[in-house]
Design an enzyme around this catalytic site. Structure first.
Site, short mmCIF file in Angstrom:
data_model
loop_
_atom_site.label_atom_id
_atom_site.label_comp_id
_atom_site.label_asym_id
_atom_site.label_seq_id
_atom_site.Cartn_x
_atom_site.Cartn_y
_atom_site.Cartn_z
N THR A 130 0.85 -1.20 0.00
CA THR A 130 0.00 0.00 0.00
C THR A 130 0.88 1.24 0.00
O THR A 130 1.99 1.21 0.51
CB THR A 130 -0.94 0.03 1.23
N ASP A 165 -8.64 -3.12 -0.89
CA ASP A 165 -9.38 -2.15 -1.68
C ASP A 165 -10.69 -1.87 -0.97
O ASP A 165 -11.33 -2.78 -0.45
CB ASP A 165 -9.64 -2.68 -3.09
N GLY A 203 -9.49 10.27 3.46
CA GLY A 203 -10.61 10.05 2.55
C GLY A 203 -11.92 10.59 3.07
O GLY A 203 -12.03 11.77 3.46
N LYS A 260 -11.21 3.93 15.64
CA LYS A 260 -11.77 3.62 14.31
C LYS A 260 -11.75 2.09 14.09
O LYS A 260 -12.68 1.52 13.53
CB LYS A 260 -10.98 4.35 13.21
N HIS A 318 -14.71 -1.16 8.61
CA HIS A 318 -14.74 -2.17 7.56
C HIS A 318 -13.36 -2.84 7.42
O HIS A 318 -13.24 -4.04 7.37
CB HIS A 318 -15.13 -1.47 6.25
P1 IMP Z 1 -8.82 2.60 -2.12
O1 IMP Z 1 -9.10 1.38 -1.32
O2 IMP Z 1 -7.50 3.20 -1.76
O3 IMP Z 1 -9.02 2.40 -3.59
O4 IMP Z 1 -9.88 3.66 -1.60
C1 IMP Z 1 -10.93 4.16 -2.38
C2 IMP Z 1 -11.30 5.52 -1.87
O5 IMP Z 1 -12.10 5.39 -0.72
C3 IMP Z 1 -10.11 6.42 -1.53
O6 IMP Z 1 -10.28 7.65 -2.14
C4 IMP Z 1 -10.15 6.58 -0.06
O7 IMP Z 1 -9.94 7.93 0.24
C5 IMP Z 1 -11.55 6.13 0.33
N1 IMP Z 1 -11.45 5.27 1.51
C6 IMP Z 1 -11.04 3.99 1.56
N2 IMP Z 1 -11.04 3.55 2.81
C7 IMP Z 1 -11.45 4.58 3.58
C8 IMP Z 1 -11.61 4.74 4.97
O8 IMP Z 1 -11.35 3.87 5.80
N3 IMP Z 1 -12.05 5.94 5.36
C9 IMP Z 1 -12.32 6.97 4.50
N4 IMP Z 1 -12.17 6.86 3.19
C10 IMP Z 1 -11.72 5.67 2.73
#
Ligand code: IMP
Length: 198
Positions: free
Chosen positions: A21, A79, A156, A179, A184
């Site tokens: 990551t 993801d 995010g 958190k 999730h």
């Molecule tokens: P990815 O898993 O990095 O592709 O995340 C997809 C999008 O969802 C990203 O823009 C993250 O900012 C948002 N995201 C993923 N997990 C979280 C979380 O735990 N909290 C808030 N935003 C999240």
């Protein structure tokens, strides 16, 4: 003379789980959860392509296979997506693109005057190694979108997500270990950790 080792108290001495990551928040959340299982977490900055697909599981599986191809190690990727009920599950698997374009403000604008604030986060962890096909672990947290952003922690969509089982604070108002009680990702990580450490 005998060398003294400098291992911090509480450092997990067991197996290592390699997390591919670039997101330091995700890494800190994972390190915190996996240490409960005496697993150490290593953050690997290996290339892992992220495809667009309607299913998080397909994205995670593709990504972990690419990561294994690039580093030759047993690794996991994660993801996640935010699924908003009133928007028929949008942004879901497109959460990253939406965050990078219109951002949290864009979601708040879309949700203006919408009373149904129900949403959930979904996380899929995919583990694979050079001799093992991907195995997936899923975690989900139900909640509501707040009317405004609250808090400065996390990343995010954290400032607008209030978990149903919490005390009304958004994820961005919680420290990592708080958190991790609801999230999730922590749920997916716990299922992964049970499997990986057994
Ligand atoms: P990815 O898993 O990095 O592709 O995340 C997809 C999008 O969802 C990203 O823009 C993250 O900012 C948002 N995201 C993923 N997990 C979280 C979380 O735990 N909290 C808030 N935003 C999240």
């Amino acid at each position: 003379m005998k060398q003294k080792t400098c291992i911090p108290q509480g450092f997990p001495m067991g197996k290592v789980a390699y997390f591919v990551t670039s997101n330091v928040h995700k890494f800190l959340e994972a390190r915190n959860v996996l240490s409960e299982y005496k697993l150490a977490t290593a953050k690997l900055g290996v290339d892992a392509v992220e495809i667009q697909d309607p299913r998080l599981e397909t994205i995670a599986k593709y990504s972990v296979l690419d990561a294994v191809k690039n580093c030759g190690l047993p690794v996991f990727v994660e993801d996640a997506g935010l699924f908003v009920e009133a928007l028929e599950g949008f942004p879901g698997p497109y959460s990253k693109y939406v965050y990078n374009t219109v951002g949290v403000e864009g979601i708040l604008k879309l949700m203006k005057n919408i009373a149904n604030r129900n949403a959930y986060f979904m996380s899929v962890i995919a583990f694979a190694s050079p001799d093992k096909q991907p195995v997936c672990f899923v975690g989900k947290v139900e909640g509501k979108l707040s009317l405004q952003m609250h808090g400065t922690l996390g990343f995010g969509y954290d400032p607008i997500f209030v978990p149903s089982e919490g005390d009304g604070r958004t994820f961005a108002e919680m420290a990592t270990d708080e958190k991790n009680v609801y999230s999730h990702r922590a749920k997916a990580l716990r299922t992964f950790a049970e499997w990986y450490s057994s």
